[in-house]
Design a protein around this motif. Structure first.
Motif, short mmCIF file in Angstrom:
data_model
loop_
_atom_site.label_atom_id
_atom_site.label_comp_id
_atom_site.label_asym_id
_atom_site.label_seq_id
_atom_site.Cartn_x
_atom_site.Cartn_y
_atom_site.Cartn_z
N LEU A 81 0.69 -1.16 -0.05
CA LEU A 81 0.01 0.14 -0.02
C LEU A 81 0.86 1.17 0.06
N LYS A 82 2.07 1.17 0.56
CA LYS A 82 3.08 2.27 0.59
C LYS A 82 3.76 2.18 -0.77
N THR A 83 4.44 0.93 -1.18
CA THR A 83 5.07 0.86 -2.31
C THR A 83 4.47 -0.16 -3.28
N PRO A 84 3.48 0.24 -3.92
CA PRO A 84 2.68 -0.71 -4.93
C PRO A 84 3.55 -1.28 -6.11
N PRO A 85 3.40 -2.41 -6.59
CA PRO A 85 4.22 -3.03 -7.53
C PRO A 85 3.91 -2.16 -8.83
N ASP A 86 4.82 -2.11 -9.80
CA ASP A 86 4.66 -1.55 -10.96
C ASP A 86 3.74 -2.67 -11.89
N ARG A 87 3.16 -2.29 -13.05
CA ARG A 87 2.25 -3.05 -13.75
C ARG A 87 2.96 -4.17 -14.14
N HIS A 88 4.36 -4.45 -14.67
CA HIS A 88 4.96 -5.39 -15.03
C HIS A 88 5.09 -6.40 -13.79
N THR A 89 5.56 -5.92 -12.54
CA THR A 89 5.36 -6.83 -11.50
C THR A 89 4.20 -7.39 -11.09
#
Length: 141
Positions: free
Chosen positions: A35-43
């Motif tokens: 929630l603080k560091t969301p994954p990017d789309r690829h991840t």
């Protein structure tokens, strides 16, 4: 030791139990509070695919803007659902766990046992009082 990562929400009991099971195996994982560091789309796409899920299966309904955003509409494409998840990370179901043995959405928390590279080191009881691992480190049930 193998690298282990958990996409964690400390406010979620399932996520806390999963993290505790990982640590009960003697592993200190990389903890990503998504929630603080969301994954990017690829991840995010890779996590979903490697876990053998559909995008819809990785979508969380409870406690999210799922209904307000109309995400139950079956006409929505995976790309549209991913866009919503990236805009509102709370929509990403949790916890995803990555180990050298694979990726899983650890719901229920004991699903993580299937991909941990090391055995449990002792008894474990979930926060709700349900025993999962006995004193010898063996799965109960």
């Amino acid at each position: 030791m193998s690298s282990t990562t958990i996409y964690h929400n400390p406010n979620c009991e399932t996520s806390r139990n999963t993290l505790a099971l990982i640590r009960n195996a003697g592993i200190e994982p990389e903890v990503i509070e998504y929630l603080k560091t969301p994954p990017d789309r690829h991840t995010l796409v890779a996590l979903i695919q490697r876990a053998g899920l559909t995008v819809r299966e990785a979508l969380r309904e409870n406690g999210t803007p799922y209904h307000e955003l109309g995400l139950g509409n079956e006409a929505l494409t995976d790309d549209m659902l991913l866009d919503a998840m990236l805009a509102h990370p709370i929509l990403i179901n949790r916890p995803f766990v990555v180990t050298s043995n694979g990726v899983c959405l650890s719901r229920p928390s004991e699903r993580v046992l299937d991909i941990l590279p090391t055995a449990q080191r002792g008894a474990f009881t979930k926060e709700d009082g349900q025993p999962v691992i006995d004193a010898l480190g063996k799965r109960i049930g």
